[in-house]
Design an enzyme around this catalytic site. Structure first.
Site, PDB file in Angstrom:
ATOM      1  CE  LYS A   1      -1.611  -0.871   3.571  1.00  0.00           C
ATOM      2  NZ  LYS A   1      -1.428  -2.615   4.427  1.00  0.00           N
TER       3      LYS A   1
ATOM      4  NE  ARG B   1      -5.219  -0.806   9.829  1.00  0.00           N
ATOM      5  CZ  ARG B   1      -3.701  -0.750   9.266  1.00  0.00           C
ATOM      6  NH1 ARG B   1      -3.534   0.244   8.817  1.00  0.00           N
ATOM      7  NH2 ARG B   1      -3.069  -1.442   9.149  1.00  0.00           N
TER       8      ARG B   1
ATOM      9  NE  ARG C   1       7.080  -2.435   6.179  1.00  0.00           N
ATOM     10  CZ  ARG C   1       6.049  -2.058   6.549  1.00  0.00           C
ATOM     11  NH1 ARG C   1       5.699  -1.912   5.729  1.00  0.00           N
ATOM     12  NH2 ARG C   1       6.181  -2.352   7.564  1.00  0.00           N
TER      13      ARG C   1
ATOM     14  NE  ARG D   1       5.483   0.484   9.854  1.00  0.00           N
ATOM     15  CZ  ARG D   1       4.617  -0.035   9.367  1.00  0.00           C
ATOM     16  NH1 ARG D   1       4.713  -0.055   8.486  1.00  0.00           N
ATOM     17  NH2 ARG D   1       3.861  -1.271  10.082  1.00  0.00           N
TER      18      ARG D   1
ATOM     19  NE  ARG E   1       1.982  -4.565  11.376  1.00  0.00           N
ATOM     20  CZ  ARG E   1       2.522  -4.759  10.048  1.00  0.00           C
ATOM     21  NH1 ARG E   1       4.411  -4.052  11.430  1.00  0.00           N
ATOM     22  NH2 ARG E   1       3.302  -3.812   9.244  1.00  0.00           N
TER      23      ARG E   1
HETATM   24  P1  AP5 Z   1       4.765  -1.678   1.682  1.00  0.00           P
HETATM   25  O1  AP5 Z   1       4.449  -0.743   0.800  1.00  0.00           O
HETATM   26  O2  AP5 Z   1       5.757  -0.655   3.144  1.00  0.00           O
HETATM   27  O3  AP5 Z   1       3.347  -2.275   2.357  1.00  0.00           O
HETATM   28  P2  AP5 Z   1       2.417  -1.894   3.238  1.00  0.00           P
HETATM   29  O4  AP5 Z   1       1.009  -2.401   2.731  1.00  0.00           O
HETATM   30  O5  AP5 Z   1       2.087  -0.668   3.500  1.00  0.00           O
HETATM   31  O6  AP5 Z   1       2.053  -2.550   5.120  1.00  0.00           O
HETATM   32  P3  AP5 Z   1       2.399  -1.808   6.041  1.00  0.00           P
HETATM   33  O7  AP5 Z   1       3.351  -3.048   6.884  1.00  0.00           O
HETATM   34  O8  AP5 Z   1       2.983  -0.492   6.141  1.00  0.00           O
HETATM   35  O9  AP5 Z   1       0.700  -2.490   6.383  1.00  0.00           O
HETATM   36  P4  AP5 Z   1      -0.117  -2.458   7.987  1.00  0.00           P
HETATM   37  O10 AP5 Z   1      -1.500  -1.874   6.972  1.00  0.00           O
HETATM   38  O11 AP5 Z   1      -0.061  -2.851   8.389  1.00  0.00           O
HETATM   39  O12 AP5 Z   1       0.866  -0.700   8.431  1.00  0.00           O
HETATM   40  P5  AP5 Z   1       0.308   0.683   9.046  1.00  0.00           P
HETATM   41  O13 AP5 Z   1       1.604   1.383   8.902  1.00  0.00           O
HETATM   42  O14 AP5 Z   1      -0.616   1.288   7.750  1.00  0.00           O
HETATM   43  O15 AP5 Z   1       5.705  -2.922   1.362  1.00  0.00           O
HETATM   44  C1  AP5 Z   1       6.472  -3.651   2.097  1.00  0.00           C
HETATM   45  C2  AP5 Z   1       7.570  -4.096   1.569  1.00  0.00           C
HETATM   46  O16 AP5 Z   1       8.059  -4.808   0.313  1.00  0.00           O
HETATM   47  C3  AP5 Z   1       8.780  -3.098   1.501  1.00  0.00           C
HETATM   48  O17 AP5 Z   1      10.180  -2.786   1.594  1.00  0.00           O
HETATM   49  C4  AP5 Z   1       8.067  -2.517   0.082  1.00  0.00           C
HETATM   50  O18 AP5 Z   1       9.929  -2.504  -0.717  1.00  0.00           O
HETATM   51  C5  AP5 Z   1       7.982  -4.039  -0.736  1.00  0.00           C
HETATM   52  N1  AP5 Z   1       7.231  -4.337  -2.476  1.00  0.00           N
HETATM   53  C6  AP5 Z   1       6.361  -3.984  -2.154  1.00  0.00           C
HETATM   54  N2  AP5 Z   1       5.757  -4.201  -2.907  1.00  0.00           N
HETATM   55  C7  AP5 Z   1       6.474  -5.511  -3.360  1.00  0.00           C
HETATM   56  C8  AP5 Z   1       5.770  -6.465  -4.265  1.00  0.00           C
HETATM   57  N3  AP5 Z   1       5.009  -5.442  -5.546  1.00  0.00           N
HETATM   58  N4  AP5 Z   1       7.685  -7.262  -5.203  1.00  0.00           N
HETATM   59  C9  AP5 Z   1       8.366  -7.208  -4.076  1.00  0.00           C
HETATM   60  N5  AP5 Z   1       8.178  -6.415  -3.171  1.00  0.00           N
HETATM   61  C10 AP5 Z   1       7.436  -5.396  -2.844  1.00  0.00           C
HETATM   62  O19 AP5 Z   1       0.146   0.354  10.506  1.00  0.00           O
HETATM   63  C11 AP5 Z   1       0.738   0.311  11.476  1.00  0.00           C
HETATM   64  C12 AP5 Z   1       0.330  -0.031  12.329  1.00  0.00           C
HETATM   65  O20 AP5 Z   1      -0.414   0.977  13.158  1.00  0.00           O
HETATM   66  C13 AP5 Z   1      -1.090  -0.674  12.344  1.00  0.00           C
HETATM   67  O21 AP5 Z   1      -0.464  -2.580  12.821  1.00  0.00           O
HETATM   68  C14 AP5 Z   1      -1.926   0.070  14.195  1.00  0.00           C
HETATM   69  O22 AP5 Z   1      -1.904  -0.294  15.042  1.00  0.00           O
HETATM   70  C15 AP5 Z   1      -1.997   1.312  13.361  1.00  0.00           C
HETATM   71  N6  AP5 Z   1      -3.270   1.808  12.602  1.00  0.00           N
HETATM   72  C16 AP5 Z   1      -2.574   2.200  10.994  1.00  0.00           C
HETATM   73  N7  AP5 Z   1      -3.787   2.580  11.126  1.00  0.00           N
HETATM   74  C17 AP5 Z   1      -4.912   2.430  11.949  1.00  0.00           C
HETATM   75  C18 AP5 Z   1      -6.006   2.903  11.340  1.00  0.00           C
HETATM   76  N8  AP5 Z   1      -6.786   3.102  10.285  1.00  0.00           N
HETATM   77  N9  AP5 Z   1      -7.526   1.917  12.002  1.00  0.00           N
HETATM   78  C19 AP5 Z   1      -6.676   1.498  13.149  1.00  0.00           C
HETATM   79  N10 AP5 Z   1      -4.956   1.406  13.935  1.00  0.00           N
HETATM   80  C20 AP5 Z   1      -3.894   2.209  12.856  1.00  0.00           C
HETATM   81 MG    MG Z   2       2.536   1.388   5.054  1.00  0.00          MG
END
Ligand code: AP5
Ligand code: MG
Length: 215
Positions: free
Chosen positions: A13, A88, A127, A161, A172
């Site tokens: 994402k 979410r 990552r 992170r 997660r």
């Molecule tokens: P990346 O693009 O970083 O993946 P992502 O989908 O953004 O994954 P996240 O870990 O950020 O998602 P998340 O939903 O757990 O975390 P968030 O910060 O939202 O890609 C990952 C890696 O793979 C990268 O290194 C990239 O280079 C590589 N890659 C990407 N695409 C690829 C491909 N096609 N092929 C190969 N490699 C690839 O949330 C974190 C925490 O915050 C949550 O756990 C929660 O506690 C809180 N939180 C955030 N939002 C909310 C909400 N709306 N409600 C409640 N709590 C929330």
């Molecule tokens: Mg992300």
């Protein structure tokens, strides 16, 4: 244009949102990034969110929806929004409807990145990001062109992170399956959901998303 990128942790994402920002001058609204900034700044929201995020559970709906509303208010009315990691839960999806409605915005696309969860632990645990501009990299899949130097801003400082460890990632993913995947039908009934194979190479995923946006 207002779009949601939906998918489990590590689906890509953030990676795809950054590309859309570069290509279309849209704004990425990542609740995860906003919460991490609040944790770093030590605000009351950050203090409340820190332990929840380290466990891999979800922060309260009210907190994240208010962050999204504030961020939209700081943007020009014509700037497109990419919702990354929000909504979410069903409650957040309802809040987003009201938040957009109140600002005269409509949701154009919900793009689900379909992935094989087993491959995601590898992706997440490799990552890292530039400590200065936030550009994302990966130990195996996306290295800087010059080792140790950010392609975008030239910084040599990078960070990882605290929630990117296998145990937290599994929580997660379970949260995603239990609370986030069930919101898809809300958008299916509106006919705005598209699916992209998130297991393809990053450039191919971007091309598939561009094709959806062009209609
Ligand atoms: P990346 O693009 O970083 O993946 P992502 O989908 O953004 O994954 P996240 O870990 O950020 O998602 P998340 O939903 O757990 O975390 P968030 O910060 O939202 O890609 C990952 C890696 O793979 C990268 O290194 C990239 O280079 C590589 N890659 C990407 N695409 C690829 C491909 N096609 N092929 C190969 N490699 C690839 O949330 C974190 C925490 O915050 C949550 O756990 C929660 O506690 C809180 N939180 C955030 N939002 C909310 C909400 N709306 N409600 C409640 N709590 C929330
Ligand atoms: Mg992300």
């Amino acid at each position: 244009m207002n779009i949601i990128l939906l998918g489990p942790p590590g689906a890509g994402k953030g990676t795809q949102a950054q590309r859309l920002v570069d290509a279309h001058a849209m704004r990425q609204l990542s609740t995860g990034d906003m919460l991490r900034a609040a944790v770093r700044a030590g605000t009351p929201t950050g203090l409340e969110a820190k332990a929840v995020m380290e466990r891999g559970e979800l922060v309260s709906d009210a907190i994240v929806s208010s962050l999204i509303g504030e961020e939209l208010d700081s943007m020009g009315a014509d700037t497109g929004a990419i919702f990354d990691g929000y909504p979410r839960t069903a409650e957040q999806a309802r809040s987003l409807d009201s938040i957009l409605d109140a600002r005269g915005r409509t949701l154009d696309h919900v793009i689900e990145l379909e992935v094989n969860e087993d491959a995601l632990v590898d992706r997440i645990c490799g990552r890292y990001t530039c400590a200065s501009c936030g550009k994302g990299y990966h130990d195996k899949f996306e290295l800087p062109q010059v080792p140790g130097v950010c392609d975008k801003c030239g910084s040599t400082e990078f960070k990882r992170r605290p929630d990117d460890n296998e145990e937290t990632v599994r929580t997660r993913m379970a949260e995603y399956r239990a609370k986030t995947a069930p919101i898809l039908p809300i958008y299916e009934t509106r006919g705005i959901v598209s699916r992209v194979n998130g297991m393809e190479e990053i450039d191919h995923v971007s091309a598939a998303i561009e094709a959806i946006l062009k209609g």
